[in-house]
Design a protein around this motif. Structure first.
Motif, PDB file in Angstrom:
ATOM      1  N   ALA A 535       0.741  -1.172  -0.002  1.00 52.44           N
ATOM      2  CA  ALA A 535       0.079  -0.033  -0.024  1.00 52.44           C
ATOM      3  C   ALA A 535       0.899   1.089  -0.148  1.00 52.44           C
ATOM      4  CB  ALA A 535      -0.937   0.032   1.261  1.00 52.44           C
ATOM      5  N   GLU A 536       0.499   2.288  -0.564  1.00 51.89           N
ATOM      6  CA  GLU A 536       1.263   3.420  -0.612  1.00 51.89           C
ATOM      7  C   GLU A 536       0.386   4.861  -0.662  1.00 51.89           C
ATOM      8  OE1 GLU A 536       4.798   3.673  -3.352  1.00 51.89           O
ATOM      9  OE2 GLU A 536       3.527   5.209  -4.431  1.00 51.89           O
ATOM     10  N   TYR A 537       0.725   5.893  -0.102  1.00 49.73           N
ATOM     11  CA  TYR A 537       0.030   7.235  -0.009  1.00 49.73           C
ATOM     12  C   TYR A 537       1.181   7.992  -0.655  1.00 49.73           C
ATOM     13  CZ  TYR A 537      -1.510  11.712   1.399  1.00 49.73           C
ATOM     14  OH  TYR A 537      -1.876  12.909   1.375  1.00 49.73           O
ATOM     15  N   ARG A 538       0.735   8.952  -1.692  1.00 49.36           N
ATOM     16  CA  ARG A 538       1.405   9.958  -2.276  1.00 49.36           C
ATOM     17  C   ARG A 538       0.957  11.185  -2.466  1.00 49.36           C
ATOM     18  NH1 ARG A 538       2.270   7.549  -6.805  1.00 49.36           N
ATOM     19  NH2 ARG A 538       1.410   9.102  -8.051  1.00 49.36           N
ATOM     20  N   ARG A 539       1.626  12.322  -2.215  1.00 50.87           N
ATOM     21  CA  ARG A 539       1.212  13.591  -2.341  1.00 50.87           C
ATOM     22  C   ARG A 539       2.078  14.605  -3.010  1.00 50.87           C
ATOM     23  NH1 ARG A 539       1.221  19.054  -0.354  1.00 50.87           N
ATOM     24  NH2 ARG A 539      -0.985  20.144  -0.529  1.00 50.87           N
ATOM     25  N   ASP A 540       1.704  14.920  -4.294  1.00 51.63           N
ATOM     26  CA  ASP A 540       2.718  15.966  -4.949  1.00 51.63           C
ATOM     27  C   ASP A 540       2.079  17.335  -5.017  1.00 51.63           C
ATOM     28  OD1 ASP A 540       4.540  14.313  -6.423  1.00 51.63           O
ATOM     29  OD2 ASP A 540       2.737  12.946  -7.018  1.00 51.63           O
ATOM     30  N   TYR A 541       2.925  18.427  -4.744  1.00 56.24           N
ATOM     31  CA  TYR A 541       2.546  19.655  -4.714  1.00 56.24           C
ATOM     32  C   TYR A 541       3.556  20.325  -5.890  1.00 56.24           C
ATOM     33  CZ  TYR A 541       1.924  24.490  -3.517  1.00 56.24           C
ATOM     34  OH  TYR A 541       1.932  26.123  -3.518  1.00 56.24           O
ATOM     35  N   LEU A 542       2.844  21.153  -6.704  1.00 52.70           N
ATOM     36  CA  LEU A 542       3.800  21.919  -7.577  1.00 52.70           C
ATOM     37  C   LEU A 542       3.158  23.532  -7.528  1.00 52.70           C
ATOM     38  CD1 LEU A 542       4.689  21.000 -11.415  1.00 52.70           C
ATOM     39  CD2 LEU A 542       3.356  23.129 -10.889  1.00 52.70           C
ATOM     40  N   ASN A 543       4.148  24.464  -7.626  1.00 51.54           N
ATOM     41  CA  ASN A 543       3.895  25.775  -7.651  1.00 51.54           C
ATOM     42  C   ASN A 543       4.976  26.394  -8.633  1.00 51.54           C
ATOM     43  OD1 ASN A 543       4.244  28.809  -7.165  1.00 51.54           O
ATOM     44  ND2 ASN A 543       3.064  28.325  -5.272  1.00 51.54           N
ATOM     45  N   SER A 544       4.388  26.818  -9.819  1.00 52.57           N
ATOM     46  CA  SER A 544       5.198  27.632 -10.828  1.00 52.57           C
ATOM     47  C   SER A 544       4.755  29.109 -10.909  1.00 52.57           C
ATOM     48  CB  SER A 544       5.042  27.032 -12.209  1.00 52.57           C
ATOM     49  OG  SER A 544       5.956  27.381 -13.105  1.00 52.57           O
ATOM     50  N   ALA A 545       5.566  29.749 -10.590  1.00 50.72           N
ATOM     51  CA  ALA A 545       5.402  31.412 -10.679  1.00 50.72           C
ATOM     52  C   ALA A 545       6.167  32.407 -11.463  1.00 50.72           C
ATOM     53  CB  ALA A 545       5.416  31.851  -9.241  1.00 50.72           C
ATOM     54  N   PRO A 546       5.616  32.401 -12.762  1.00 43.63           N
ATOM     55  CA  PRO A 546       6.300  33.422 -13.797  1.00 43.63           C
ATOM     56  C   PRO A 546       6.220  34.759 -13.394  1.00 43.63           C
ATOM     57  CG  PRO A 546       4.636  31.942 -14.868  1.00 43.63           C
ATOM     58  CD  PRO A 546       4.332  31.896 -13.280  1.00 43.63           C
ATOM     59  N   ASP A 547       7.199  35.651 -13.610  1.00 39.87           N
ATOM     60  CA  ASP A 547       7.057  36.852 -13.172  1.00 39.87           C
ATOM     61  C   ASP A 547       6.252  37.768 -14.043  1.00 39.87           C
ATOM     62  OD1 ASP A 547       8.417  37.265 -15.625  1.00 39.87           O
ATOM     63  OD2 ASP A 547      10.371  37.953 -14.677  1.00 39.87           O
ATOM     64  N   ALA A 548       5.902  38.812 -14.072  1.00 36.05           N
ATOM     65  CA  ALA A 548       4.909  39.963 -14.533  1.00 36.05           C
ATOM     66  C   ALA A 548       5.383  39.731 -16.181  1.00 36.05           C
ATOM     67  CB  ALA A 548       4.814  41.274 -14.198  1.00 36.05           C
ATOM     68  N   ALA A 549       6.520  39.857 -16.643  1.00 38.46           N
ATOM     69  CA  ALA A 549       6.981  40.026 -17.962  1.00 38.46           C
ATOM     70  C   ALA A 549       6.647  38.741 -18.809  1.00 38.46           C
ATOM     71  CB  ALA A 549       8.536  40.315 -18.066  1.00 38.46           C
ATOM     72  N   THR A 550       6.613  37.643 -17.967  1.00 35.47           N
ATOM     73  CA  THR A 550       6.552  36.267 -18.818  1.00 35.47           C
ATOM     74  C   THR A 550       4.810  36.193 -18.874  1.00 35.47           C
ATOM     75  OG1 THR A 550       8.407  35.487 -17.543  1.00 35.47           O
ATOM     76  CG2 THR A 550       6.807  33.899 -18.661  1.00 35.47           C
ATOM     77  N   THR A 551       3.919  36.679 -17.799  1.00 32.48           N
ATOM     78  CA  THR A 551       2.642  36.311 -17.861  1.00 32.48           C
ATOM     79  C   THR A 551       1.956  37.413 -18.865  1.00 32.48           C
ATOM     80  OG1 THR A 551       2.467  37.799 -15.879  1.00 32.48           O
ATOM     81  CG2 THR A 551       2.654  35.216 -15.581  1.00 32.48           C
ATOM     82  N   SER A 552       2.604  38.394 -19.098  1.00 32.01           N
ATOM     83  CA  SER A 552       1.891  39.330 -19.927  1.00 32.01           C
ATOM     84  C   SER A 552       1.891  38.889 -21.397  1.00 32.01           C
ATOM     85  CB  SER A 552       2.802  40.791 -19.684  1.00 32.01           C
ATOM     86  OG  SER A 552       3.880  40.560 -20.479  1.00 32.01           O
ATOM     87  N   GLY A 553       2.511  38.097 -21.814  1.00 28.86           N
ATOM     88  CA  GLY A 553       2.902  37.887 -23.218  1.00 28.86           C
ATOM     89  C   GLY A 553       3.462  38.668 -24.180  1.00 28.86           C
ATOM     90  N   ASP A 554       4.276  39.616 -23.378  1.00 31.66           N
ATOM     91  CA  ASP A 554       4.821  40.877 -24.130  1.00 31.66           C
ATOM     92  C   ASP A 554       5.994  40.471 -24.706  1.00 31.66           C
ATOM     93  OD1 ASP A 554       4.821  43.504 -25.077  1.00 31.66           O
ATOM     94  OD2 ASP A 554       6.142  43.901 -23.449  1.00 31.66           O
ATOM     95  N   LEU A 555       6.687  39.117 -24.450  1.00 34.34           N
ATOM     96  CA  LEU A 555       7.831  38.988 -24.918  1.00 34.34           C
ATOM     97  C   LEU A 555       7.693  38.410 -26.252  1.00 34.34           C
ATOM     98  CD1 LEU A 555       9.538  36.678 -21.863  1.00 34.34           C
ATOM     99  CD2 LEU A 555      10.149  39.076 -22.407  1.00 34.34           C
ATOM    100  N   SER A 556       8.955  38.881 -27.242  1.00 32.45           N
ATOM    101  CA  SER A 556       8.731  38.717 -28.548  1.00 32.45           C
ATOM    102  C   SER A 556       9.015  36.997 -28.856  1.00 32.45           C
ATOM    103  CB  SER A 556       9.324  39.732 -29.286  1.00 32.45           C
ATOM    104  OG  SER A 556       9.388  39.380 -30.704  1.00 32.45           O
ATOM    105  N   GLY A 557       9.903  36.775 -27.961  1.00 35.03           N
ATOM    106  CA  GLY A 557      10.388  35.467 -28.567  1.00 35.03           C
ATOM    107  C   GLY A 557       9.775  34.167 -27.540  1.00 35.03           C
TER     108      GLY A 557
END
Length: 659
Positions: A535-557
């Motif tokens: 028997a097994e119990y597993r918990r996975d947690y993930l937190n990925s936090a882009p900065d404002a420049a990344t989330t804005s979609g303003d980066l040309s590349g």
């Protein structure tokens, strides 16, 4: 526990001897030589690299391959790619690697759809061992075919001998047994320093090669078809010559463009003229002219720069004849740099640009081509154009950082000759960061393209707010030899970072029984029925936090929609069992006949319940001939990233009119 060469699902084993013979200290490099492993993320990954090393069985994806260390799960190594990072594994302590493909999910869970890779480590090391390795990549630039292609493109190929990728590996392993002989403690330290291998140093890789074509006869005898006749130095159409697409004022004259006040309603693709004041028709390689595509190859890496530190310990102690306590800790910190060609305005990634009709950085002919009768009028903006233009000589760097650790505490042992057990707690965490340096902002580009005369023969940005923020007019209306200035690039440059972390917590226990002791045995077999339950119990947690420049979609590349924040957790409760039933042993034409079966029931808090199973059979006629096969049903549950990643727009400048 079964011998690998007689298990129903064959297991490939790579031992530490293969590591020595191969001369490698990277697990992924050795595994990628196996036929069932598809090459995945390694130190040779550059474009799209995450900085971790992964393994991909059968090409089904790294997220469908389970990686274990001593049969215990490896935690995710990256918040953007939550799969095991092989860089965490101490290569100096690897004793062997087992690779199982087929029917593994009913034993190990839905992460094992394509199979399992299990690293078995040495656990009774005593003494001190120091391993050091230095290597490099040497190349003689004498590829005449490549040099001819490069020369035909008016470029200069690298010459002579080059040495790239100087790499130093140092591993220190130490250990001691306890005074009473009941336990052992071993530790390790590792260091890797790897310089990049640049494509610019290699003649055969200096150009992005493409085919040259002409009308001819195909292999099937068809005439008048386009056939490949050789190679050319190709690349990206988003070049430093500029690629302007839209409706212009004027008409073509051969390869030149003659401006007028009459709008040509046909969409045209023009570029800056290396020897004139007006535009010319865009062509990747017009006869007798310089190829206008952008050769991105010299800026890229064959092998990334990398610096890595490792450390950890493994300990066990026999409390009594039935209980062995164990503890282990693994740590690694890694920083790596990938490099791509310069960013810029990408024709298929927006934005749709317009230019000030009085932009003094354009020639009079260019103003008339884009604005017609409004040429020179600073109060009017041109129509919209898609623009491809490369910010030459300023490559994009991707700074990749990871810090990961895994720790286990457990007990194992046996009740008697028939039963053994293993119970443990595990915790793992990985912190990661991906920083982009040298990309550009689409909104600042728009400000910089809206340029007007400054009253003293120069240009300035039309927006007072943009000027206050340091806006410098962007000159994309000249050929490659001139390029933009450092001041122009400094205003539009935009750096961006995605930081995050993952954690994994596991409570697991299993029991293995050899039931022949209790009479559960075929009268024609040497061994009794084998049983494993757990028997097994597993918990996975993930937190990925882009900065404002990344989330804005303003980066040309980057993607038009930008990377978005992802945060969430899942947990699963599993019970599982495996049965092995030897039927016949050492009989005529029946050296061994064994049946086996397995079943796993999983309860995911968000994805629901799942049942997977496998039935298999093995028939050895003699020691030389064996038939084996299995039937399995598997289901795969989504990981945290797949569950919580929001929908975003990819690399397209198009919009849905109905949205």
């Amino acid at each position: 526990p079964k011998p690998n060469n007689t298990a129903t699902s064959p297991v490939e084993t790579v031992t530490s001897q293969e590591f020595k013979l191969e001369g490698t200290v990277d697990a992924e490099s050795l595994l990628n030589n196996l036929p069932q492993v598809s090459p995945s993320a390694t130190q040779f990954s550059n474009n799209g690299a995450t900085g971790i090393a992964t393994v991909d069985l059968r090409g089904f994806g790294t997220n469908r391959t389970l990686v274990l260390v001593d049969s215990r799960r490896m935690p995710p190594g990256d918040a953007q790619t939550p799969v095991a990072d092989l860089n965490l594994i101490p290569s100096s302590l690897v004793d062997s690697v087992d690779v199982l493909t087929g029917g593994a999910a009913s034993i190990y869970g839905s992460d094992a759809i394509s199979g399992v890779v299990n690293f078995k480590l040495k656990h009774n090391f005593e003494g001190l061992q120091i391993d050091a390795q230095y290597d490099f990549a040497q190349h003689d630039n004498n590829n005449s075919a490549a040099e001819a292609v490069i020369a035909a493109a008016h470029r200069t190929a690298p010459t002579g001998s080059t040495i790239q990728g100087r790499t130093t590996h140092v591993n220190i392993t130490f250990g001691a047994n306890s005074a009473d002989g009941k336990g052992n403690l071993e530790g390790y330290l590792g260091y890797v320093n790897q310089e990049p291998v640049r494509q610019a140093a290699y003649d055969y890789a200096y150009c992005a090669l493409g085919n040259t074509y002409s009308y001819g006869v195909s292999a099937f005898g068809h005439t008048g078809v386009t056939v490949a006749t050789g190679h050319s130095c190709s690349g990206s159409s988003n070049s430093a010559y500029g690629k302007f697409q839209g409706k212009f004022y004027g008409a073509k004259s051969g390869t030149n463009w003659v401006s007028s006040n009459t709008l040509n309603n046909t969409t045209q693709t023009l570029s800056n003229n290396p020897g004139g004041a007006n535009f010319v028709t865009y062509s990747s390689a017009p006869p007798g002219a310089v190829n206008r595509t952008w050769n991105y190859a010299p800026f890229q890496y064959f092998m990334r720069q990398d610096t890595r530190y490792q450390g950890g310990y493994f300990a066990h102690y026999d409390i009594n004849e039935h209980i062995t306590a164990y503890s282990d800790f693994m740590f690694e910190q890694d920083s790596s740099t990938g490099q791509l060609a310069p960013s810029g305005l990408f024709a298929n990634n927006g934005p749709i640009n317009s230019f000030n009709c009085g932009n003094p950085l354009m020639t009079a002919a260019q103003q008339q081509a884009v604005c017609g009768p409004n040429a020179g009028n600073t109060g009017v903006m041109s129509a919209n154009y898609t623009v491809g233009y490369r910010m030459q000589n300023v490559p994009r760097d991707y700074l990749l950082f990871h810090s990961s650790y895994k720790m286990d505490e457990g007990i194992k042992g046996s009740f008697d000759d028939a039963w053994s057990y293993d119970v443990y707690l595990q915790y793992g965490r990985s912190d990661s960061s991906n920083k982009t340096v040298g990309d550009v902002s689409k909104s600042r580009i728009a400000n910089a393209l809206n340029a007007i005369p400054n009253g003293s023969g120069g240009a300035m940005c039309a927006s007072a707010a943009a000027r206050a923020a340091g806006c410098v007019p962007l000159n994309i209306f000249q050929p490659l030899s001139a390029g933009i200035t450092a001041a122009q690039f400094n205003y539009i440059e935009e750096d961006a970072t995605i930081a995050g972390y993952t954690t994994e917590q596991i409570v697991s226990g299993s029991v293995v029984g050899r039931l022949g002791k209790y009479g559960l045995k075929s009268p024609w077999a040497n061994d009794g029925v084998g049983l494993a339950i757990g028997a097994e119990y597993r918990r996975d947690y993930l937190n990925s936090a882009p900065d404002a420049a990344t989330t804005s979609g303003d980066l040309s590349g980057a993607s038009v929609g930008g990377a978005q924040k992802v945060q969430g957790a899942i947990n699963v409760k599993d019970i599982y069992g495996e049965l092995s039933i030897p039927l016949v042993s050492d009989q005529f034409l029946m050296k061994d006949i064994t049946l086996d079966a397995s079943y796993r029931r999983s309860d995911y808090n968000l994805a629901g319940t799942s049942g997977t199973y496998k039935f298999g059979g093995d028939w050895a006629i003699d020691k030389n001939v064996r038939f084996r096969g299995a039937f399995a049903r598997t289901e795969r549950a989504p990981n945290v990233l797949e569950l919580f990643l929001p929908s975003t727009i990819g690399n397209a400048a198009y919009s849905d009119a109905c949205s």
